[in-house]
Design a protein around this motif. Structure first.
Motif, PDB file in Angstrom:
ATOM      1  N   ARG A  81      -2.207   0.362 -12.112  1.00 29.22           N
ATOM      2  CA  ARG A  81      -2.656   0.654 -11.077  1.00 29.22           C
ATOM      3  C   ARG A  81      -1.364   0.663  -9.868  1.00 29.22           C
ATOM      4  O   ARG A  81      -1.043   1.810  -9.007  1.00 29.22           O
ATOM      5  CB  ARG A  81      -3.705   0.094 -10.536  1.00 29.22           C
ATOM      6  CG  ARG A  81      -4.382   0.681  -9.446  1.00 29.22           C
ATOM      7  CD  ARG A  81      -5.785   0.253  -9.099  1.00 29.22           C
ATOM      8  NE  ARG A  81      -6.656   0.493  -7.909  1.00 29.22           N
ATOM      9  CZ  ARG A  81      -7.038   1.612  -7.730  1.00 29.22           C
ATOM     10  NH1 ARG A  81      -7.000   2.611  -8.934  1.00 29.22           N
ATOM     11  NH2 ARG A  81      -7.648   1.937  -6.614  1.00 29.22           N
ATOM     12  N   PHE A  85       0.480   3.643  -7.860  1.00 32.10           N
ATOM     13  CA  PHE A  85       0.558   3.718  -6.418  1.00 32.10           C
ATOM     14  C   PHE A  85       2.119   4.012  -6.031  1.00 32.10           C
ATOM     15  O   PHE A  85       2.250   4.547  -4.920  1.00 32.10           O
ATOM     16  CB  PHE A  85       0.006   2.484  -5.668  1.00 32.10           C
ATOM     17  CG  PHE A  85      -1.527   2.541  -5.524  1.00 32.10           C
ATOM     18  CD1 PHE A  85      -2.465   3.579  -6.300  1.00 32.10           C
ATOM     19  CD2 PHE A  85      -2.455   1.738  -4.887  1.00 32.10           C
ATOM     20  CE1 PHE A  85      -3.626   3.627  -5.882  1.00 32.10           C
ATOM     21  CE2 PHE A  85      -3.671   1.740  -4.768  1.00 32.10           C
ATOM     22  CZ  PHE A  85      -4.231   2.674  -5.319  1.00 32.10           C
ATOM     23  N   GLU A 116       0.819   1.508   6.790  1.00 29.36           N
ATOM     24  CA  GLU A 116       0.643   0.789   5.620  1.00 29.36           C
ATOM     25  C   GLU A 116       1.828   0.439   4.689  1.00 29.36           C
ATOM     26  O   GLU A 116       1.879  -0.552   4.158  1.00 29.36           O
ATOM     27  CB  GLU A 116      -0.392   1.525   4.744  1.00 29.36           C
ATOM     28  CG  GLU A 116      -1.738   1.583   5.489  1.00 29.36           C
ATOM     29  CD  GLU A 116      -2.548   0.436   5.174  1.00 29.36           C
ATOM     30  OE1 GLU A 116      -2.302  -0.297   4.238  1.00 29.36           O
ATOM     31  OE2 GLU A 116      -3.133   0.039   6.102  1.00 29.36           O
ATOM     32  N   HIS A 117       2.933   1.377   4.619  1.00 34.11           N
ATOM     33  CA  HIS A 117       3.975   1.322   3.698  1.00 34.11           C
ATOM     34  C   HIS A 117       5.208   1.153   4.212  1.00 34.11           C
ATOM     35  O   HIS A 117       6.044   0.455   3.527  1.00 34.11           O
ATOM     36  CB  HIS A 117       3.605   2.685   2.753  1.00 34.11           C
ATOM     37  CG  HIS A 117       2.640   2.656   1.902  1.00 34.11           C
ATOM     38  ND1 HIS A 117       2.159   1.900   1.029  1.00 34.11           N
ATOM     39  CD2 HIS A 117       1.686   3.833   1.758  1.00 34.11           C
ATOM     40  CE1 HIS A 117       0.991   2.295   0.548  1.00 34.11           C
ATOM     41  NE2 HIS A 117       0.848   3.427   1.043  1.00 34.11           N
TER      42      HIS A 117
ATOM     43  N   ARG B  37      -5.548  -9.416   3.108  1.00 33.05           N
ATOM     44  CA  ARG B  37      -4.300  -8.818   3.767  1.00 33.05           C
ATOM     45  C   ARG B  37      -4.669  -9.206   5.259  1.00 33.05           C
ATOM     46  O   ARG B  37      -5.658  -9.188   5.779  1.00 33.05           O
ATOM     47  CB  ARG B  37      -4.197  -7.678   3.496  1.00 33.05           C
ATOM     48  CG  ARG B  37      -4.285  -7.117   2.183  1.00 33.05           C
ATOM     49  CD  ARG B  37      -3.919  -5.474   2.159  1.00 33.05           C
ATOM     50  NE  ARG B  37      -4.894  -4.774   2.996  1.00 33.05           N
ATOM     51  CZ  ARG B  37      -4.919  -3.458   3.331  1.00 33.05           C
ATOM     52  NH1 ARG B  37      -3.797  -3.113   3.377  1.00 33.05           N
ATOM     53  NH2 ARG B  37      -5.903  -2.931   3.977  1.00 33.05           N
ATOM     54  N   LYS B  39      -3.772  -7.334   7.628  1.00 34.81           N
ATOM     55  CA  LYS B  39      -4.163  -5.887   8.344  1.00 34.81           C
ATOM     56  C   LYS B  39      -5.496  -5.716   8.037  1.00 34.81           C
ATOM     57  O   LYS B  39      -6.179  -4.659   8.787  1.00 34.81           O
ATOM     58  CB  LYS B  39      -3.399  -4.742   7.335  1.00 34.81           C
ATOM     59  CG  LYS B  39      -1.846  -4.827   7.918  1.00 34.81           C
ATOM     60  CD  LYS B  39      -1.344  -3.441   7.136  1.00 34.81           C
ATOM     61  CE  LYS B  39       0.165  -3.365   7.395  1.00 34.81           C
ATOM     62  NZ  LYS B  39       1.072  -2.716   6.275  1.00 34.81           N
ATOM     63  N   LYS B  46     -13.870  -4.869  13.369  1.00 29.39           N
ATOM     64  CA  LYS B  46     -14.500  -3.482  13.755  1.00 29.39           C
ATOM     65  C   LYS B  46     -15.782  -3.186  13.129  1.00 29.39           C
ATOM     66  O   LYS B  46     -16.932  -2.732  13.687  1.00 29.39           O
ATOM     67  CB  LYS B  46     -13.508  -2.031  13.513  1.00 29.39           C
ATOM     68  CG  LYS B  46     -14.038  -0.829  13.909  1.00 29.39           C
ATOM     69  CD  LYS B  46     -13.114   0.316  13.405  1.00 29.39           C
ATOM     70  CE  LYS B  46     -13.788   1.791  13.974  1.00 29.39           C
ATOM     71  NZ  LYS B  46     -12.877   2.743  13.274  1.00 29.39           N
ATOM     72  N   ILE B 137      -3.031   3.957  -1.254  1.00 26.02           N
ATOM     73  CA  ILE B 137      -3.821   2.941  -0.432  1.00 26.02           C
ATOM     74  C   ILE B 137      -5.380   2.787  -1.149  1.00 26.02           C
ATOM     75  O   ILE B 137      -5.996   3.920  -1.430  1.00 26.02           O
ATOM     76  CB  ILE B 137      -3.866   3.374   1.005  1.00 26.02           C
ATOM     77  CG1 ILE B 137      -2.975   3.388   1.855  1.00 26.02           C
ATOM     78  CG2 ILE B 137      -5.295   2.399   1.815  1.00 26.02           C
ATOM     79  CD1 ILE B 137      -2.860   3.900   3.032  1.00 26.02           C
ATOM     80  N   ASP B 138      -5.581   1.656  -1.494  1.00 27.62           N
ATOM     81  CA  ASP B 138      -6.788   1.490  -2.393  1.00 27.62           C
ATOM     82  C   ASP B 138      -8.103   1.540  -1.290  1.00 27.62           C
ATOM     83  O   ASP B 138      -8.417   0.926  -0.460  1.00 27.62           O
ATOM     84  CB  ASP B 138      -6.834   0.139  -2.966  1.00 27.62           C
ATOM     85  CG  ASP B 138      -7.743  -0.159  -3.768  1.00 27.62           C
ATOM     86  OD1 ASP B 138      -8.837   0.822  -4.012  1.00 27.62           O
ATOM     87  OD2 ASP B 138      -8.159  -1.288  -4.521  1.00 27.62           O
ATOM     88  N   PRO B 139      -8.730   2.722  -1.729  1.00 23.61           N
ATOM     89  CA  PRO B 139     -10.255   2.890  -0.771  1.00 23.61           C
ATOM     90  C   PRO B 139     -11.084   1.643  -1.067  1.00 23.61           C
ATOM     91  O   PRO B 139     -11.787   1.132   0.158  1.00 23.61           O
ATOM     92  CB  PRO B 139     -10.694   4.109  -1.373  1.00 23.61           C
ATOM     93  CG  PRO B 139     -10.195   4.560  -2.588  1.00 23.61           C
ATOM     94  CD  PRO B 139      -8.898   3.652  -2.714  1.00 23.61           C
ATOM     95  N   GLN B 142      -9.629  -0.824   1.485  1.00 22.96           N
ATOM     96  CA  GLN B 142      -9.433  -0.159   2.826  1.00 22.96           C
ATOM     97  C   GLN B 142     -10.776   0.001   3.415  1.00 22.96           C
ATOM     98  O   GLN B 142     -11.120  -0.239   4.727  1.00 22.96           O
ATOM     99  CB  GLN B 142      -8.695   1.025   2.902  1.00 22.96           C
ATOM    100  CG  GLN B 142      -8.511   1.609   4.203  1.00 22.96           C
ATOM    101  CD  GLN B 142      -7.321   0.887   5.070  1.00 22.96           C
ATOM    102  OE1 GLN B 142      -6.426   0.123   4.522  1.00 22.96           O
ATOM    103  NE2 GLN B 142      -7.527   0.817   6.333  1.00 22.96           N
TER     104      GLN B 142
END
Lengths: 271, 260
Positions: A81, A85, A116-117, B37, B39, B46, B137-139, B142
């Motif tokens: 994975r 990515f 994000e990156h 994380r 972030k 929220k 980005i891993d849903p 997120q």
């Protein structure tokens, strides 16, 4: 000739003998094709043939039953994975619906992947986002929500988001579907100019024949679960293959019949 | 349908059930079994607002009326035995042990659970989840993780608010309207309610219901067939399955906590 072949850079994406089915329904049967670097490659075919599925297989969102998809020599479906990515940071996809995040404004949508990156400070991200929005002509919409934009503008905003991380390859899923002539013209221009300016490898999935032939360097035509024709737009236009001529000419009947197979008409009406 | 077909159908249903549990478990594991994380914190806050704060009016009003109805019915029964002074503990224990956690969870499933399913289902049908995947980005991290934690934190707090407001509703009816002595209402209530037996068990029940309701809502949204019919079906499934799960688990937990 051999020198020319050797001088050609290795394709960015190679698909070898790919087979994919959903349950009993076979979608692809032994498909092989390659996507050259820095060129616009189109994959055309009738609706429902599985063109979007092919993009999802290339992006590693679906796994084939047999065959391989190599991105820059790496087998997409054998990656872990984290490795997948890492590969996806080098590719991007413009979805048919735009797929903008509806709870964020246009600026935040474009900034999303950068935040994000990239690890860049907000001030630099702001400049990059404004530059990408300027490139698609939507700098003035930065503070608007996606539902305040027209369908064509949403797709342009999604295009700005798709190129935000400066990927090597952008996959366009039916970019012209449902667009008015002006929006379509704008999208054709953007795909052509951005591909040239950023030296992007572009894969355009579409059944809008004239638009695709006007921007593609090389075209694959799919039908009956496989690739039935390939070549430059000029070669395809000159082809006398009946199925291809029906598709390019938009003829309602031909090798692909107008009528879905059914019982004898007279027999069904009269009995 | 012959016997063999019936056995085959039963087997198929059992396999689908086990597959569903496995798939739901993997989704939850993928969402929460990762290092948190920095972030992710604003996303959690929220969702805490969306799932928790925006459910407060419903919880507040429902708690008030249920407390008032409970006190009125209780008073009419207790007064016949001359024990109306016990109205306080009756209302408080009913709310803390059963009605607080259960009714809050049922209301939460209808208000926040269905909204979570519909939101994630629409994100899936508009390809927002796929676009996250393609942006590397891993849903699950997120989208799913902040909503799950927000649900788990919100529901026990909402159950406490429901219970407190319900007791106050009981006070309005019992003391302000029916004339029970305020001092005896509160003192008998305080003497009857135990911290471990009543309040901690109330929180444990709420926490279990929170995990189950939020998990079902998120899983139904994540697995939705991305069309209007699919979203409608998934939303209904969330409310029905969550409600049944809450009621069944309530019996199990009550038997474990108070069955001796």
């Amino acid at each position: 000739m051999d020198h020319q072949v050797l001088a050609e850079p290795k394709p960015l994406v190679e698909i070898h003998n790919l087979g994919f089915s959903r349950g009993e329904h076979v979608i692809f049967d032994d498909i092989s094709l390659s996507i050259p670097r820095g060129k616009v490659t189109a994959i055309m075919g009738p609706s429902g043939i599985g063109k979007t599925t092919l993009l999802k297989l290339m992006g590693g969102q679906l796994t084939p039953d047999i065959g391989h998809v190599l991105f820059d020599g790496v087998d997409v479906h054998k990656c872990r994975r984290e490795e997948l990515f890492t590969l996806r940071k080098r590719m991007s996809m413009l979805f048919q619906s735009g797929a903008l995040f509806t709870d964020m404004n246009v600026f935040d949508n474009v900034a999303f992947a950068l935040r994000e990156h990239s690890g860049l400070p907000e001030e630099i991200i702001k400049r990059i986002v404004l530059m990408k929005l300027e490139a698609v002509g939507l700098r003035g919409t930065a503070n608007m929500m996606p539902n305040e934009l027209s369908g064509g503008m949403q797709r342009r905003a999604a295009l700005a988001r798709a190129i935000a991380l400066e990927p090597e390859m952008v996959m366009y899923d039916e970019p012209f579907a449902g667009q008015d002539p002006i929006s379509m013209g704008v999208l054709v221009k953007l795909i052509r100019e951005l591909s040239a300016a950023l030296q992007l490898t572009s894969v355009v999935i579409s059944h809008d024949v004239q638009e695709v032939l006007s921007i593609a360097d090389y075209v694959y035509v799919m039908a009956d679960k496989r690739v039935i024709a390939q070549g430059t737009p000029a070669e395809l236009k000159a082809s006398d293959m009946a199925q291809l001529k029906q598709f390019i000419g938009g003829e309602p009947d031909g090798p692909v019949p107008f009528h879905f197979p059914a019982e004898d008409y007279q027999k069904e009406l009269i009995g | 349908m012959n016997l063999l077909d019936r056995v085959a159908n039963l087997g198929r249903a059992a396999i689908e059930l086990v597959t569903g549990f496995g798939s739901a478990g993997l989704m939850l594991w993928g969402a929460i079994a990762r290092k948190p994380r920095a972030k992710g914190f604003p996303l959690f806050v929220k969702q805490l607002y969306v799932v928790g704060v925006q459910s407060m009016v419903l919880i507040f009003v429902s708690g008030l009326f249920i407390g008032m109805v409970l006190a009125l019915q209780g008073y009419n029964i207790l007064v016949g035995f001359g024990t109306e002074e016990s109205l306080g503990p009756m209302v408080a224990l009913s709310l803390l042990r059963e009605l607080g956690p259960v009714v809050t969870a049922l209301l939460f499933a209808g208000r926040a659970g269905s909204a979570l399913t519909a939101e994630i289902g629409l994100m899936k049908s508009t390809e927002q989840l796929s676009s996250l995947e393609m942006m590397a980005i891993d849903p699950l991290r997120q989208i799913i993780a902040p909503r799950f934690w927000a649900g788990v934190v919100s529901l026990p707090l909402l159950a406490l608010i429901f219970t407190a407001v319900g007791i106050y509703g009981g006070h309005i009816v019992g003391v302000e309207w029916k004339g029970i002595d305020s001092g005896s209402f509160w003192s008998i209530l305080q003497a009857s309610v135990e911290w471990r037996q009543d309040i901690v068990n109330c929180l444990i029940k709420s926490l279990v219901f929170a995990v189950v309701v939020t998990w079902i809502a998120l899983y139904r949204g994540y697995q939705v067939i991305p069309n209007p019919e699919g979203i409608s079906k998934a939303t209904t499934q969330t409310v029905v399955q969550s409600s049944l799960a809450v009621l069944a688990l309530d019996f199990l937990l009550t038997a474990l906590m108070f069955g001796r």
